[in-house]
Structures are given as C-alpha cells and as structure tokens.
Design an enzyme around this catalytic site. Sequence first.
Site, PDB file in Angstrom:
ATOM      1  N   GLU A 211       0.827  -1.212   0.000  1.00 43.54           N
ATOM      2  CA  GLU A 211       0.000   0.000   0.000  1.00 43.54           C
ATOM      3  C   GLU A 211       0.863   1.264   0.000  1.00 43.54           C
ATOM      4  O   GLU A 211       0.603   2.231   0.714  1.00 43.54           O
ATOM      5  CB  GLU A 211      -0.971  -0.014   1.185  1.00 43.54           C
ATOM      6  N   GLU A 365      -5.469  -8.901  -0.718  1.00 38.50           N
ATOM      7  CA  GLU A 365      -6.158  -9.002   0.574  1.00 38.50           C
ATOM      8  C   GLU A 365      -7.656  -8.841   0.360  1.00 38.50           C
ATOM      9  O   GLU A 365      -8.090  -7.957  -0.378  1.00 38.50           O
ATOM     10  CB  GLU A 365      -5.721  -7.890   1.551  1.00 38.50           C
TER      11      GLU A 365
END
Length: 449
Positions: A211, A365
């Site tokens: 991220e 995820e």
Amino acid sequence: MHTALVTYPTTIPKETLRLKAHCAGVLPQLAFTEWVLLWNSGGPSHQLRLHFWAWLAFTQAIGLSLIVKKSCVGISSAIFLASLSFNNVLQWLHLFHHNSNFSCFYFVIVGAVVSNRIGINYGQLGNNLPSPARSIELLKNMNIGRVKLYDADHEILNRLSGTDIDVAITVANDEISGIAASQHLADQWVYEHVIAHYPSTRIRFVLVGNEVFSSISTPEDMQIARVLVRAMRRIKNTIKALGIRNIKIGTPLAMDIMETTTFPPSNGTFKQGLQQLMVPLLKYINGTKSFFFINVYPYIEWFESQVWNQTAINLGSALFRSDDESYTDPQSGLEYTNLLDQMLDSVVYAMAKLGYNDVMLAISETGWPHEGESGANRYNAAEYINNLVRKMSAVPSIGTPARPGVVIPTFIFSMYDENQKFGPSTERQWGLFNPDGSPVYEVNITSIV
C-alpha cells in the site's frame, strides 16, 4: 542460515562422467525442473572456463544430479558431485560469484500457469500466535494453495519447503529506497530471501512494499512511491539474470487509490494526484506480464456507506447474496450481483482509461471481520469467506462481468487475529484461526489447480 561450503577439487579427470543420483530409489518421473548452471572461474595464475549442468528431480524425496563439464583447448572433463543439498550448491555458487570471474547462473523453469488456488495472508503482528511449524501444519490441513507473507521470514520459508503451497514474500516499505538506488542491494535481497529457499520453497511472487501509494503525505513517503517501480525493476533484474521464469514481481495497493470505487464500475478512475505514479507502474506490470495486486474489502465499502449514509449499499451485495439485488451499469450495460465484482471492475476500467486494458488482477487481501463494528460478526464473516472461495475457485473460472472467465488469484485476510495491530478493534478481528489453532468459524477452502 549456516550451510557447509563444498570444496572444489583441484584436479578433474579428463574422461566425461554422466551420473544420476536417485534418492531412496525414486525414479524422477515427476521431474519438472531443469537447472542450467553456467559460470566462469579462475585463479591468480590461470583462467578456466567451467560449464556446470545440474539436473534436479523433485518428488517427495529429491533426486540430485550435478554434471560438471570443463572445456579447455578441446579437452572435455567432468566430475560428479554427490550428496549435495541445493543450499550447498547455492553457497558454492555464491562464493564463486564474489571471488571469481562469475558470468551467469541460470535456472530454466517450466512456466507456471495461473491457477485458482485460494491463498491466505499470514501476518505476525501478535504476541500470542502459534509457532511457524504449527501454522504451516494448519495451512496444509486446510488445503490452502497459496500463502502471502508480509516479510520474508526465514523460519516460515524453511517450514514451507517441500510443500505444494505457492508463496508470496514481501520487500518492506523501508527497504524500497535503498534497493531502488542500488542493484547490489537488490542482488543481496534476492540472494538472501529468494535463492536461500528457492525452489524447494515455491516462491512465486515477490511483492515490493505494501500500500505504498496510500501514504504519500510526507516527502519521504512520496520519494518511496516515486522510486517504487525502479525497486521492482531491480529485483526483477536479479531474478531474470538468474534465469528464474516463474516468479512475478508486484506491489499490493489499497482501494484508496480510486476516485470512485463502487457504482457504476465504468466510472472507475484513479485519483488525479496518483496518475503520474500509476502510469509507470502499469507499464511495468504490463511489460512483465505480472499482476495488479489490490487489497479490496467489500466490508469497508459497505460499512462506510452506512456510516456516511452515502449509497447505503445492500449488505446482501457485499456478502455475495446474488438473489438479493442486482445492478446494471448504465454505461457498460453489465449486470452486477455483488459488491466485490463492482470494486474489481472499477479498477479494470480505471486501468483502461490510462491505456492498459489487459493487465491481470490479483486480490492481495480481502476478508470480513468477525467482531467489532456494525456488520462484523462470525456469521457474516463465514458467509463472505465461503462464498468468496466458491466464486474464486470455481471451474471454469467465473471472473467478473468486465473480465468473464478470467482467473483472479486471491489471498484471504487473514490467517490470525493480530492483537498488536493499530486502529479500531475491528482491525484486529479478521482471522480465520484463534491463537490455539482452532477455527474462529467454519470455512471450506477448496484449493483447485
């Protein structure tokens, strides 16, 4: 890791020897990997060109054959080196690499086919988690196909050796700038974290950062984001130089890269301030035939819609209850029966708007919390995960409305509740297993190749 080095003999018989080593009498009928080792070595008074051919057959027992061939003024020589572990060979080659005229070290690998084996994220931000040994046993017992690590933990990678579980390892965010600036550091990282375990541990993805585009508010974070692709390229350079063909390089991004994330998907656009970063990333991923890894959480999208009273997304849509409600995108005409497809296709459309229509998606995820805020309970979590598994492991593959029939590699978040994570209580309640290894709720993982 400490491994005994192999001493190279000072003399080599002139006759050529071709020998096979079989472990426990097992014929290598399941062999699928051929190793080609080529390098130059030399001493202070002479130069020798050596060609090393190693053939490794993997079954539950490993059959090892190593053929060494010397070519000098028309004379061919070879010697068989028996009883060497793969790490022995790697340590030996590493020694030559740093102390001689090393030219190349190739692995020729049968190309991997994208499969729909379900994966799981194995995080370790907890002080009460089962040991790596116990954790790998749990993974095998639940028939998991892939596991993603947030680092490259040597003990876990050692425990995964010899299993049929595909592995994703991660370069930490704070390592990115250094690797981007130095090919030597990239080489060192790959040798330490990949070559030390590959191929007995089935490393299939190296994920650079996590991220990275979500935290660019400081100059330091923006610098990491700017050099991300350069770091990915350096890691790839090392892996490619070793001739490894079945490890993909990627970077997981969060859905906060999107200007719009749900309905209609055809409106999907990356945030304006990120497009200068997205274009080189997409170009690199597309050029290397890798995946665009996305962390995608229908729970968060649904929860925020309730809190902020935006679209009031239907809970059934977030949980794959296809009979509850369907939506038709007014621009594409595609029909959507669940929120996950909408979110994924919004990314597909955003990539297409930057000129990249064919970049493959992977879900790095996704999950549902079993405790915490509204909607977070074991019933909803079990329903989401089981429906997700059915969708993503279906044969033939279902894909999404914009990408029908396409396999999307998927990693469930997460293996455990991690009690040392920051944020609201929900952040620590995503696990499939309790600290004692018992299931939080019943999940049927069907891992289909």
